[in-house]
Structure formats: structure tokens, C-alpha cells
Design a protein around this motif. Structure first.
Motif, short mmCIF file in Angstrom:
data_model
loop_
_atom_site.label_atom_id
_atom_site.label_comp_id
_atom_site.label_asym_id
_atom_site.label_seq_id
_atom_site.Cartn_x
_atom_site.Cartn_y
_atom_site.Cartn_z
N LYS A 87 0.84 -1.21 0.00
CA LYS A 87 0.00 0.00 0.00
C LYS A 87 0.87 1.25 0.00
O LYS A 87 0.59 2.22 -0.71
N ARG A 88 1.95 1.24 0.80
CA ARG A 88 2.83 2.40 0.89
C ARG A 88 3.56 2.66 -0.43
O ARG A 88 3.85 3.81 -0.78
N LEU A 89 3.87 1.59 -1.16
CA LEU A 89 4.52 1.73 -2.46
C LEU A 89 3.54 2.11 -3.56
O LEU A 89 3.94 2.34 -4.70
N ASN A 90 2.26 2.17 -3.20
CA ASN A 90 1.19 2.54 -4.14
C ASN A 90 1.05 1.52 -5.27
O ASN A 90 0.85 1.88 -6.43
N PHE A 91 1.17 0.22 -4.91
CA PHE A 91 0.89 -0.86 -5.84
C PHE A 91 -0.46 -1.46 -5.47
O PHE A 91 -0.93 -1.32 -4.35
N LYS A 92 -1.06 -2.16 -6.44
CA LYS A 92 -2.29 -2.89 -6.17
C LYS A 92 -2.04 -4.38 -6.30
O LYS A 92 -1.12 -4.80 -7.02
N ILE A 93 -2.85 -5.16 -5.63
CA ILE A 93 -2.67 -6.61 -5.63
C ILE A 93 -3.67 -7.24 -6.59
O ILE A 93 -4.88 -7.24 -6.34
N LYS A 94 -3.16 -7.77 -7.70
CA LYS A 94 -4.03 -8.52 -8.61
C LYS A 94 -4.38 -9.86 -7.97
O LYS A 94 -5.53 -10.29 -7.99
N VAL A 95 -3.36 -10.51 -7.41
CA VAL A 95 -3.57 -11.73 -6.65
C VAL A 95 -2.32 -11.98 -5.82
O VAL A 95 -1.21 -11.60 -6.21
N LEU A 96 -2.50 -12.60 -4.67
CA LEU A 96 -1.39 -12.94 -3.79
C LEU A 96 -1.32 -14.47 -3.69
O LEU A 96 -2.29 -15.11 -3.27
N ILE B 292 -6.41 -21.16 9.38
CA ILE B 292 -7.62 -20.35 9.56
C ILE B 292 -7.26 -18.89 9.80
O ILE B 292 -7.90 -17.98 9.25
N ASP B 293 -6.25 -18.64 10.62
CA ASP B 293 -5.86 -17.27 10.94
C ASP B 293 -5.46 -16.49 9.69
O ASP B 293 -5.83 -15.33 9.51
N VAL B 294 -4.69 -17.15 8.80
CA VAL B 294 -4.25 -16.49 7.56
C VAL B 294 -5.44 -16.20 6.66
O VAL B 294 -5.60 -15.09 6.14
N PHE B 295 -6.31 -17.21 6.45
CA PHE B 295 -7.47 -17.01 5.57
C PHE B 295 -8.41 -15.95 6.13
O PHE B 295 -8.95 -15.12 5.38
N GLU B 296 -8.60 -15.96 7.43
CA GLU B 296 -9.47 -14.97 8.07
C GLU B 296 -8.90 -13.57 7.88
O GLU B 296 -9.64 -12.62 7.56
N SER C 29 -10.74 -10.71 5.55
CA SER C 29 -11.19 -9.49 6.21
C SER C 29 -10.57 -8.24 5.60
O SER C 29 -11.16 -7.15 5.66
N ASN C 30 -9.39 -8.39 4.98
CA ASN C 30 -8.73 -7.26 4.33
C ASN C 30 -8.99 -7.21 2.83
O ASN C 30 -8.43 -6.36 2.12
N GLY C 31 -9.83 -8.12 2.34
CA GLY C 31 -10.21 -8.13 0.94
C GLY C 31 -9.06 -8.37 -0.02
O GLY C 31 -9.03 -7.80 -1.11
N VAL C 32 -8.12 -9.24 0.37
CA VAL C 32 -6.95 -9.50 -0.46
C VAL C 32 -7.20 -10.71 -1.35
O VAL C 32 -7.38 -11.83 -0.85
N PRO C 33 -7.22 -10.54 -2.68
CA PRO C 33 -7.38 -11.70 -3.58
C PRO C 33 -6.19 -12.64 -3.39
O PRO C 33 -5.04 -12.19 -3.41
N HIS C 34 -6.46 -13.94 -3.23
CA HIS C 34 -5.35 -14.86 -2.97
C HIS C 34 -5.63 -16.26 -3.49
O HIS C 34 -6.78 -16.65 -3.72
N ILE C 35 -4.53 -16.99 -3.68
CA ILE C 35 -4.57 -18.40 -4.07
C ILE C 35 -3.60 -19.15 -3.16
O ILE C 35 -2.44 -18.76 -3.03
N VAL C 36 -4.09 -20.22 -2.54
CA VAL C 36 -3.26 -21.05 -1.67
C VAL C 36 -3.58 -22.51 -1.97
O VAL C 36 -4.75 -22.90 -1.97
N PRO C 37 -2.57 -23.35 -2.24
CA PRO C 37 -2.86 -24.76 -2.48
C PRO C 37 -3.41 -25.43 -1.23
O PRO C 37 -2.98 -25.13 -0.11
#
Length: 383
Positions: free
Chosen positions: A185-194, A203-207, A211-219
Motif C-alpha cells: 500500500k505504501r509503495l502505491n501498488f495494487k494486488i491482482k492476486v497474492l 484459519i488465521d491467515v485465511f481470516e 477481512s482485508n479483501g486481499v485476492p489470494h490463491i493457496v494450495p
């Protein structure tokens, strides 16, 4: 050393000099790593010597035997111990991105990956480094490691290491994720996917990510009868899965891509590749393809190992500094490649990678180091 950067070779020619390459490495380090030294020796002298350790894959013990214009082993060790872990952590992304930021675009959506790498640790631990020694699966005759977590851009032609942090024992993964998200966020980039590795499957990571609306893929991790049943099939599909522990639960969207092995790895039949997804509406094949680009980070680790100084030091700060230098060398090579070896043409950006390979870059740095630090010569007397 001359290189052509355009298909119209007779019209466009760039003289790429060793000083330009070494300055691109030294400037971020000397700008953000300050060692207070009295006398004729300078902070840059120490940093230059550490760069020589990296490209030669040598150690503090051997460098003074190889070069004449370097400080003695005792002096090098003394001054390297002045490095401060907190200061290095605060400036790590400034070191790694000082030059690459010139080629990255603010406001652009990038594909990011976060991963862990382990450096073997041998010996006993004490209070000064205990929190940085991580226990993990045995590798290279030890199950103790200094571990580093890195944030990485996986877009083609922009595969830079953005940040590297030392992993602390008992520190939750969510804290590292929070640091990286704030940095993006500080570098002013956007996340297409993480894209995250299986080590983040919790559970803690997914939660936190949801909650922060971060698009992500995890096997997915194939544990439990329910998950094993979901991962058994011969068609690409999507489904949902409730992940739970003794305290809470979370609903996950699962995408499953099916690939036919056709004898690969000596196996036949179909392989189910399952991923937890959030914030992306892609087909199973695209999810699988995008996640596979995360493995570019493994190539980054291999390059980093090529230029990792040898050390038996148990000092966590010195080893972290060595790690930053090795990741920086890879970043600077990519930066020079992108800046000077992009073919000017219509359509997608294409970099002529064969004109400037990583081994050529390291060779240029080695030659400069050998001239600057003056290689010792041995005279053999034959009787």
C-alpha cells in the motif's frame, strides 16, 4: 563490455561498463547501511568487501588471503558486528528496490507471492540469536535454520524481490502478512492476486486475508477425509469447504484443476490440483496457471544461492545482511536487463535475456572487484 539492446543492432548500441553495474549495487547499500568507523577504513570498504564475498562465494576468513586491498579478518568481523538488526529490517525494501522502483509503475496491479527459505544452522543457540533459529524438517544434516520470508513480484519481466524479513520463532504468519500488505500500500501498488505456499494454510491467515479483501490463491493441504474426498475426481470443478479448529471455523472456496499425467514423473491417470481462492473469478485452469508462476520465486532462490557469501557465523544480523546482499544482486541484474535489454517493438514488452545472463553480470562484477581489491599473486620458485 558492449551489448546491443535492439534488433536494429547497427543503430542502437549501449556501452555497459563494470562501474555502472557495481555502482548500481553499492549505492543502495551505502545509502542505507551505515557503519561508524574511525580511521582510514570506511563503511563503503566493508560493503565492497561483502559484495566480493558474494560474487566469489568466499568467506571473511579467506578474503584477505585472496585480495591485498581489504581489511584484515579481525577488522572485518569487528565492524560487521556493528550492524543493527532493527535498522536493516527498517531499510530492507529501500535497499532492494532503490533501482527497481524506477521501472515499476505506481497504481499498477501486480501478482505477488510470499514464500519462506531456510539457511542451515549448525551449532548451539544462545539468548542473542535464539528467537531467529527455527526448527524444521531436516535438510543438509540439520533441522535448525535461519529462515527468511520474502515478498516477490511474479509478473513477467518484473520478478523483483520487494522485501525480505528474518523469521522469528513464535511470531505469527499474520504479522508478516500485515507488514507486506502495508508495504504494498505504501509503495502505491495494487494486488491482482497474492499467491502463498502451503505453509500459510491456516484459519488465521485465511481470516486475515478475507477481512482485508486481499485476492489470494493457496494450495490445499490434503488432510482429513472430507478434503480427500473433495480432491478425488476426473473433472475440473469448484466447491466449498468448512475449515475449523477448536476455536473457530471459516468457509473456503475451493477450485480444483485436473491434469492428465500422461506418464509424467512415471505416473499415469489424472492429478487433482486444489486451491483455496478468494477475490478472483477465474477458471480452474487459469488459477492453476497463475499459481504456477509463483514458482519463479524458486528460481530467485537458486540465483541467490549462487551469490551467497560463505559463513559459519552464528550472528543472525550478519547472516541477514548477507541474505539482503544476495537478493540485491539478483534484483540489480533484473533491473539492468529490463532497462537496457528491452527490445523496442510494438506489442508486449520483450527482454532479450540471452544478451545479458546472470552469469555474465556476476563475471562483470568479479572483474571489477579483482581490479579494485587487487588480487594477490603467488610466485612459485622451482629448484
Amino acid at each position: 563490455m558492449s551489448f546491443f539492446t535492439n534488433k536494429f543492432r547497427n543503430r542502437f548500441k549501449i556501452e555497459l561498463k563494470s562501474k555502472y553495474c557495481i555502482d548500481s549495487i553499492l549505492q543502495p547499500l551505502t545509502s542505507h547501511v551505515i557503519l561508524k568507523i574511525n580511521g582510514s577504513l570506511t563503511s563503503e570498504d566493508i560493503i565492497r568487501t561483502v559484495v566480493s564475498l558474494a560474487v566469489d562465494k568466499s568467506s571473511v576468513h579467506s578474503v584477505s588471503k585472496q585480495y591485498s586491498a581489504v581489511a584484515c579478518e579481525t577488522s572485518l568481523r569487528y565492524h560487521l558486528k556493528k550492524l543493527n538488526m532493527d535498522e536493516l529490517i527498517l531499510s530492507n525494501e529501500k535497499i532492494l528496490l532503490q533501482n527497481p522502483l524506477k521501472t515499476l509503475k505506481t497504481g499498477k496491479s501486480y501478482e505477488f507471492a510470499i514464500d519462506l527459505t531456510n539457511d542451515p544452522y549448525y551449532g548451539k543457540t544462545d539468548s542473542s540469536k535464539e528467537k531467529y533459529v527455527i526448527r524444521s524438517q531436516a535438510k543438509k544434516s540439520t533441522n535448525s535454520f535461519y529462515s527468511y520470508i520474502s515478498l516477490y513480484i511474479t509478473n513477467k519481466n518484473e520478478r523483483f524481490t520487494v522485501s525480505v524479513l528474518p523469521v522469528e520463532k513464535k511470531k505469527p504468519m499474520v504479522e508478516y502478512l500485515s507488514y507486506f500488505l502495508y508495504l504494498i500500500k505504501r509503495l502505491n501498488f495494487k494486488i491482482k492476486v497474492l499467491c502463498l505456499d502451503r505453509e500459510f494454510y491456516s484459519i488465521d491467515v485465511f481470516e486475515f486475508l478475507q477481512s482485508n479483501g486481499v485476492p489470494h490463491i493457496v494450495p490445499v493441504v490434503k488432510k482429513g477425509e472430507k478434503m480427500k474426498q473433495l480432491m478425488n475426481g476426473n473433472k475440473a470443478r469448484s466447491t466449498q469447504y468448512v475449515m475449523k479448529n477448536s476455536k473457530k471455523k471459516i468457509l473456503l472456496d475451493i477450485i480444483i484443476d485436473v491434469k492428465y499425467l500422461k506418464g509424467k514423473r512415471g505416473k499415469k491417470g489424472c492429478e487433482n490440483l486444489g486451491f483455496v481462492v478468494f477475490g478472483v473469478k477465474w477458471s480452474p485452469r487459469k488459477v492453476s496457471t497463475v499459481y504456477r508462476r509463483r514458482f519463479a520465486i524458486e528460481s530467485s532462490y537458486r540465483m541467490r544461492n549462487v551469490v551467497r557469501p560463505k559463513t559459519s557465523s552464528k550472528n543472525a544480523t550478519i547472516r541477514y545482511f548477507y541474505a539482503l546482499v544476495s537478493f540485491l544482486l539478483k534484483n540489480i541484474w533484473l533491473y539492468i536487463q529490463k532497462k537496457h535489454f528491452t527490445i523496442v517493438k510494438r506489442g508486449p514488452q520483450v527482454i532479450d535475456e540471452d544478451k545479458f545472463r546472470f552469469e555474465v553480470f556476476i563475471l562483470i562484477i568479479k572483474e571489477w572487484i579483482r581490479r579494485k581489491l587487487r588480487v594477490r599473486t603467488t610466485v612459485w620458485c622451482l629448484r
